[in-house]
Design a protein around this motif. Sequence first.
Motif, PDB file in Angstrom:
ATOM      1  N   LYS A  40       0.844  -1.205   0.000  1.00  0.00           N
ATOM      2  CA  LYS A  40       0.000   0.000   0.000  1.00  0.00           C
ATOM      3  C   LYS A  40       0.873   1.246   0.000  1.00  0.00           C
ATOM      4  O   LYS A  40       1.944   1.252   0.604  1.00  0.00           O
ATOM      5  N   GLY A  41       0.384   2.290  -0.665  1.00  0.00           N
ATOM      6  CA  GLY A  41       1.123   3.542  -0.664  1.00  0.00           C
ATOM      7  C   GLY A  41       0.270   4.638  -1.256  1.00  0.00           C
ATOM      8  O   GLY A  41      -0.945   4.485  -1.423  1.00  0.00           O
ATOM      9  N   SER A  42       0.932   5.735  -1.561  1.00  0.00           N
ATOM     10  CA  SER A  42       0.232   6.864  -2.145  1.00  0.00           C
ATOM     11  C   SER A  42       1.155   7.489  -3.186  1.00  0.00           C
ATOM     12  O   SER A  42       2.361   7.563  -2.971  1.00  0.00           O
ATOM     13  N   ILE A  43       0.586   7.879  -4.294  1.00  0.00           N
ATOM     14  CA  ILE A  43       1.384   8.511  -5.348  1.00  0.00           C
ATOM     15  C   ILE A  43       0.840   9.927  -5.521  1.00  0.00           C
ATOM     16  O   ILE A  43      -0.348  10.101  -5.824  1.00  0.00           O
ATOM     17  N   LYS A  44       1.716  10.908  -5.292  1.00  0.00           N
ATOM     18  CA  LYS A  44       1.264  12.305  -5.278  1.00  0.00           C
ATOM     19  C   LYS A  44       0.580  12.689  -6.603  1.00  0.00           C
ATOM     20  O   LYS A  44       1.152  12.463  -7.673  1.00  0.00           O
ATOM     21  N   ASP A  45      -0.624  13.210  -6.485  1.00  0.00           N
ATOM     22  CA  ASP A  45      -1.420  13.693  -7.622  1.00  0.00           C
ATOM     23  C   ASP A  45      -1.835  12.605  -8.611  1.00  0.00           C
ATOM     24  O   ASP A  45      -2.305  12.910  -9.712  1.00  0.00           O
ATOM     25  N   LYS A  46      -1.682  11.341  -8.233  1.00  0.00           N
ATOM     26  CA  LYS A  46      -2.101  10.253  -9.137  1.00  0.00           C
ATOM     27  C   LYS A  46      -3.575  10.392  -9.539  1.00  0.00           C
ATOM     28  O   LYS A  46      -3.931  10.193 -10.700  1.00  0.00           O
ATOM     29  N   GLY A  47      -4.416  10.753  -8.544  1.00  0.00           N
ATOM     30  CA  GLY A  47      -5.847  10.877  -8.826  1.00  0.00           C
ATOM     31  C   GLY A  47      -6.132  11.914  -9.896  1.00  0.00           C
ATOM     32  O   GLY A  47      -6.960  11.692 -10.789  1.00  0.00           O
ATOM     33  N   VAL A  48      -5.426  13.030  -9.793  1.00  0.00           N
ATOM     34  CA  VAL A  48      -5.625  14.117 -10.765  1.00  0.00           C
ATOM     35  C   VAL A  48      -5.169  13.659 -12.158  1.00  0.00           C
ATOM     36  O   VAL A  48      -5.865  13.849 -13.159  1.00  0.00           O
ATOM     37  N   ILE A  49      -4.005  13.032 -12.193  1.00  0.00           N
ATOM     38  CA  ILE A  49      -3.427  12.596 -13.474  1.00  0.00           C
ATOM     39  C   ILE A  49      -4.282  11.485 -14.103  1.00  0.00           C
ATOM     40  O   ILE A  49      -4.619  11.533 -15.289  1.00  0.00           O
ATOM     41  N   ASN A  50      -4.647  10.485 -13.300  1.00  0.00           N
ATOM     42  CA  ASN A  50      -5.434   9.374 -13.845  1.00  0.00           C
ATOM     43  C   ASN A  50      -6.816   9.818 -14.313  1.00  0.00           C
ATOM     44  O   ASN A  50      -7.339   9.304 -15.306  1.00  0.00           O
ATOM     45  N   ASN A  51      -7.394  10.786 -13.610  1.00  0.00           N
ATOM     46  CA  ASN A  51      -8.693  11.311 -14.050  1.00  0.00           C
ATOM     47  C   ASN A  51      -8.532  11.967 -15.415  1.00  0.00           C
ATOM     48  O   ASN A  51      -9.306  11.699 -16.345  1.00  0.00           O
ATOM     49  N   GLU A  52      -7.498  12.780 -15.556  1.00  0.00           N
ATOM     50  CA  GLU A  52      -7.295  13.501 -16.817  1.00  0.00           C
ATOM     51  C   GLU A  52      -6.978  12.527 -17.968  1.00  0.00           C
ATOM     52  O   GLU A  52      -7.514  12.656 -19.070  1.00  0.00           O
ATOM     53  N   ILE A  53      -6.126  11.561 -17.698  1.00  0.00           N
ATOM     54  CA  ILE A  53      -5.772  10.589 -18.748  1.00  0.00           C
ATOM     55  C   ILE A  53      -7.005   9.756 -19.133  1.00  0.00           C
ATOM     56  O   ILE A  53      -7.300   9.569 -20.318  1.00  0.00           O
ATOM     57  N   SER A  54      -7.732   9.286 -18.131  1.00  0.00           N
ATOM     58  CA  SER A  54      -8.921   8.477 -18.403  1.00  0.00           C
ATOM     59  C   SER A  54      -9.957   9.253 -19.209  1.00  0.00           C
ATOM     60  O   SER A  54     -10.536   8.723 -20.155  1.00  0.00           O
ATOM     61  N   CYS A  55     -10.181  10.507 -18.819  1.00  0.00           N
ATOM     62  CA  CYS A  55     -11.151  11.346 -19.556  1.00  0.00           C
ATOM     63  C   CYS A  55     -10.739  11.434 -21.028  1.00  0.00           C
ATOM     64  O   CYS A  55     -11.560  11.255 -21.929  1.00  0.00           O
ATOM     65  N   ALA A  56      -9.451  11.711 -21.255  1.00  0.00           N
ATOM     66  CA  ALA A  56      -8.959  11.869 -22.631  1.00  0.00           C
ATOM     67  C   ALA A  56      -9.124  10.558 -23.408  1.00  0.00           C
ATOM     68  O   ALA A  56      -9.549  10.563 -24.580  1.00  0.00           O
ATOM     69  N   LEU A  57      -8.818   9.423 -22.779  1.00  0.00           N
ATOM     70  CA  LEU A  57      -8.883   8.141 -23.494  1.00  0.00           C
ATOM     71  C   LEU A  57     -10.338   7.710 -23.737  1.00  0.00           C
ATOM     72  O   LEU A  57     -10.651   7.183 -24.805  1.00  0.00           O
ATOM     73  N   PHE A  58     -11.207   7.942 -22.778  1.00  0.00           N
ATOM     74  CA  PHE A  58     -12.626   7.619 -23.002  1.00  0.00           C
ATOM     75  C   PHE A  58     -13.184   8.469 -24.148  1.00  0.00           C
ATOM     76  O   PHE A  58     -13.935   7.966 -24.988  1.00  0.00           O
ATOM     77  N   GLN A  59     -12.795   9.748 -24.185  1.00  0.00           N
ATOM     78  CA  GLN A  59     -13.267  10.611 -25.268  1.00  0.00           C
ATOM     79  C   GLN A  59     -12.760  10.112 -26.620  1.00  0.00           C
ATOM     80  O   GLN A  59     -13.506  10.076 -27.594  1.00  0.00           O
TER      81      GLN A  59
END
Length: 234
Positions: A40-59
């Motif tokens: 277990k861990g945490s990656i700084k700003d991963k949520g922000v980055i993954n949201n942006e990448i996912s949005c772009a790829l779904f589009q």
Amino acid sequence: MKKGKKIYEGKAKILYETDKPDLVIQDFKDDATAFDATKKGSIKDKGVINNEISCALFQLLESKGIPTHFVKKLSDREMLVKKVDIILVEVTMRNISAGGLSKLLGIEEGIVLKSPVLEYHYKKDSLHDPLINDDHIELLGLATAKEMKKVKDYSSSINEILKDFFNKCGLKLVDFKLEFGRHKGRLLLADEISPDTCRLWDKKTNEKLDKDRFRRDLGKIEEAYQEVLKRIKS
Ligand code: UDP
């Protein structure tokens, strides 16, 4: 869009109700887990980055005719999606050997596969997501044969679209995992597509730019996620 009650909290995302019964909010966390959540861990700003990448790829996928749950990006970490009944089958597509495939077949990582390899895993933590086939899916009633035919066809098309897209970004799409769900009787691509769910290697150096940096303690984790986002946006 009003954010309502928390419906579900997973390892990387939280789902919230909205004022519309058929729409939910996916909220991306920085939390990272691996190896059945034993790491277990945490990656700084991963949520922000993954949201942006996912949005772009779904589009991108929607523009190429793949039906997805994506509605719109709401904020840095939030995506509005159609509420789906998730099919408990994780679909893995592989173009280059790595991870689970190398372990399963005893082959080294990095071999370009003659044709893409499709795998299904039963999405069940208590069983450690075992590898399953169409007969197992039928036996457990996880999806109909008609749905699985669509899952297979969509997954192949998605692989071709993403391979081509990432190639233009200077990245090799090694493998990735997809999840599908049912919404008003339709099969939709759901969940996320990000460096958490894809293996992405630099085209020239084969440097790993994905969650393997976390799984294998390779360092420069945040930098890798940022690099993928930068390449997708340019
Ligand atoms: N994957 C995922 N969630 C999982 C398991 C795998 O998103 O619960 C992704 C993983 O990031 C990789 C692909 O699916 O891109 C294939 O993973 P593999 O079966 O090799 O398992 P791993 O080596 O990650 O345990």
